[in-house]
Design a protein around this motif. Structure first.
Motif, PDB file in Angstrom:
ATOM      1  N   ARG A 187      -7.379  -7.628  10.219  1.00 15.73           N
ATOM      2  CA  ARG A 187      -7.777  -7.473  11.671  1.00 15.73           C
ATOM      3  C   ARG A 187      -8.420  -8.698  12.014  1.00 15.73           C
ATOM      4  N   GLN A 188      -8.603  -8.880  13.562  1.00 17.79           N
ATOM      5  CA  GLN A 188      -9.151 -10.306  13.958  1.00 17.79           C
ATOM      6  C   GLN A 188      -9.587  -9.960  15.126  1.00 17.79           C
ATOM      7  N   THR A 189     -11.035 -10.616  15.428  1.00 15.53           N
ATOM      8  CA  THR A 189     -11.788 -10.431  16.857  1.00 15.53           C
ATOM      9  C   THR A 189     -11.799 -11.837  17.270  1.00 15.53           C
ATOM     10  N   PRO A 190     -11.920 -11.951  18.855  1.00 19.12           N
ATOM     11  CA  PRO A 190     -11.902 -13.271  19.158  1.00 19.12           C
ATOM     12  C   PRO A 190     -12.758 -14.345  18.613  1.00 19.12           C
ATOM     13  N   GLY A 191     -12.432 -15.558  18.173  1.00 24.87           N
ATOM     14  CA  GLY A 191     -13.383 -16.487  17.626  1.00 24.87           C
ATOM     15  C   GLY A 191     -13.554 -16.212  16.211  1.00 24.87           C
ATOM     16  N   LYS A 192     -12.913 -15.364  15.855  1.00 26.22           N
ATOM     17  CA  LYS A 192     -13.239 -15.077  14.115  1.00 26.22           C
ATOM     18  C   LYS A 192     -11.848 -15.119  13.444  1.00 26.22           C
ATOM     19  N   ALA A 193     -12.117 -15.565  12.093  1.00 23.77           N
ATOM     20  CA  ALA A 193     -10.932 -15.606  11.306  1.00 23.77           C
ATOM     21  C   ALA A 193     -10.389 -14.272  10.803  1.00 23.77           C
ATOM     22  N   ARG A 194      -9.040 -14.210  10.619  1.00 25.41           N
ATOM     23  CA  ARG A 194      -8.465 -12.882  10.479  1.00 25.41           C
ATOM     24  C   ARG A 194      -9.219 -12.474   9.221  1.00 25.41           C
ATOM     25  N   GLU A 195      -9.408 -11.102   8.960  1.00 20.98           N
ATOM     26  CA  GLU A 195     -10.326 -10.348   8.083  1.00 20.98           C
ATOM     27  C   GLU A 195      -9.257  -9.198   7.215  1.00 20.98           C
ATOM     28  N   PHE A 196      -9.439  -9.348   5.848  1.00 19.03           N
ATOM     29  CA  PHE A 196      -8.772  -8.450   5.178  1.00 19.03           C
ATOM     30  C   PHE A 196      -9.492  -7.009   5.453  1.00 19.03           C
ATOM     31  N   VAL A 197      -8.504  -6.024   5.321  1.00 18.82           N
ATOM     32  CA  VAL A 197      -9.060  -4.699   5.625  1.00 18.82           C
ATOM     33  C   VAL A 197      -8.495  -3.930   4.448  1.00 18.82           C
ATOM     34  N   ALA A 198      -7.116  -3.785   4.219  1.00 19.91           N
ATOM     35  CA  ALA A 198      -6.618  -2.768   3.058  1.00 19.91           C
ATOM     36  C   ALA A 198      -5.552  -3.510   2.668  1.00 19.91           C
ATOM     37  N   ALA A 199      -5.133  -3.113   1.138  1.00 23.74           N
ATOM     38  CA  ALA A 199      -3.870  -3.353   0.860  1.00 23.74           C
ATOM     39  C   ALA A 199      -3.342  -2.280  -0.216  1.00 23.74           C
ATOM     40  N   ILE A 200      -2.094  -2.377  -0.354  1.00 23.85           N
ATOM     41  CA  ILE A 200      -1.412  -1.326  -1.276  1.00 23.85           C
ATOM     42  C   ILE A 200      -0.479  -2.065  -1.960  1.00 23.85           C
ATOM     43  N   THR A 201      -0.515  -1.647  -3.388  1.00 19.36           N
ATOM     44  CA  THR A 201       0.709  -2.266  -4.076  1.00 19.36           C
ATOM     45  C   THR A 201       2.138  -1.844  -4.004  1.00 19.36           C
ATOM     46  N   TRP A 202       2.970  -2.393  -4.523  1.00 23.06           N
ATOM     47  CA  TRP A 202       4.595  -2.292  -3.993  1.00 23.06           C
ATOM     48  C   TRP A 202       4.746  -0.807  -4.522  1.00 23.06           C
ATOM     49  N   SER A 203       4.090  -0.313  -5.598  1.00 21.70           N
ATOM     50  CA  SER A 203       4.313   1.152  -5.949  1.00 21.70           C
ATOM     51  C   SER A 203       3.824   2.098  -5.154  1.00 21.70           C
ATOM     52  N   GLY A 204       2.568   1.556  -4.405  1.00 25.07           N
ATOM     53  CA  GLY A 204       1.669   2.757  -3.653  1.00 25.07           C
ATOM     54  C   GLY A 204       0.658   3.339  -5.043  1.00 25.07           C
ATOM     55  N   SER A 218      -1.465   3.873   3.111  1.00 30.33           N
ATOM     56  CA  SER A 218      -0.438   4.432   2.345  1.00 30.33           C
ATOM     57  C   SER A 218       0.925   3.898   2.909  1.00 30.33           C
ATOM     58  N   ARG A 219       1.897   4.412   1.979  1.00 25.58           N
ATOM     59  CA  ARG A 219       3.199   3.820   2.440  1.00 25.58           C
ATOM     60  C   ARG A 219       4.345   4.829   2.236  1.00 25.58           C
ATOM     61  N   ASP A 220       5.163   4.857   2.995  1.00 24.23           N
ATOM     62  CA  ASP A 220       6.438   5.815   2.912  1.00 24.23           C
ATOM     63  C   ASP A 220       7.669   4.751   3.112  1.00 24.23           C
ATOM     64  N   ASP A 221       8.165   4.493   1.661  1.00 27.97           N
ATOM     65  CA  ASP A 221       9.231   3.913   1.637  1.00 27.97           C
ATOM     66  C   ASP A 221      10.474   4.382   2.116  1.00 27.97           C
ATOM     67  N   ALA A 222      10.770   5.722   2.172  1.00 26.03           N
ATOM     68  CA  ALA A 222      11.825   6.527   2.684  1.00 26.03           C
ATOM     69  C   ALA A 222      11.646   6.206   4.120  1.00 26.03           C
ATOM     70  N   LYS A 223      10.661   5.976   4.688  1.00 23.19           N
ATOM     71  CA  LYS A 223      10.659   5.567   6.272  1.00 23.19           C
ATOM     72  C   LYS A 223      10.445   4.158   6.648  1.00 23.19           C
ATOM     73  N   ASN A 224      10.399   3.496   5.694  1.00 23.44           N
ATOM     74  CA  ASN A 224       9.994   1.972   5.497  1.00 23.44           C
ATOM     75  C   ASN A 224       8.818   1.855   6.604  1.00 23.44           C
TER      76      ASN A 224
END
Length: 125
Positions: A37-54, A70-76
């Motif tokens: 996420r990013q707000t005006p005047g600030k660097a982009r900030e990490f929020v969340a990540a998920i591995t390839w397997s979920g 979360s991820r739903d690879d069937a729905k891409n």
């Protein structure tokens, strides 16, 4: 590939929103994904990540316990469920995909290859 975020908008403090990142042109399965996420005047900030397997997720301290990725690879798609929102969560939210191999959660924006266009989330006090 094109990543498109859906679901942003305006919510009152304490409320919830869900963001979805949909991909076209390439399957997301087997690739790590992230939300920033990013707000005006600030660097982009990490929020969340998920591995390839979920099977593993990682969160910024500021959102831990309130956001779920979360991820739903069937729905891409990859989703970010946000709850107990505060005005400090107001930002443009981006999803990103890392095409390389690696079974980790990645927190650096330079570790991702393609990005969505961003989705505004505004939390009113």
């Amino acid at each position: 590939v094109q990543l498109v975020e859906h679901g942003g908008g305006l919510v009152q403090a304490g409320g919830s929103l869900s963001l979805t990142c949909a991909a076209s042109g390439h399957p997301l399965g087997h690739y790590a994904m992230g939300w920033f996420r990013q707000t005006p005047g600030k660097a982009r900030e990490f929020v969340a990540a998920i591995t390839w397997s979920g099977k593993a997720t990682l969160y910024a301290d500021s959102v831990k316990g309130r956001f779920i990725v979360s991820r739903d690879d069937a729905k891409n798609t990859v989703s970010l469920q946000m709850s107990s929102l505060t005005p400090d969560d107001t930002a443009v939210y981006y999803c990103a995909v890392r095409w390389g191999t690696g079974g980790y959660c990645y927190i650096g924006d330079n570790e991702y290859d393609d990005w969505g266009q961003g989705m505004q989330v505004t939390v009113s006090a």
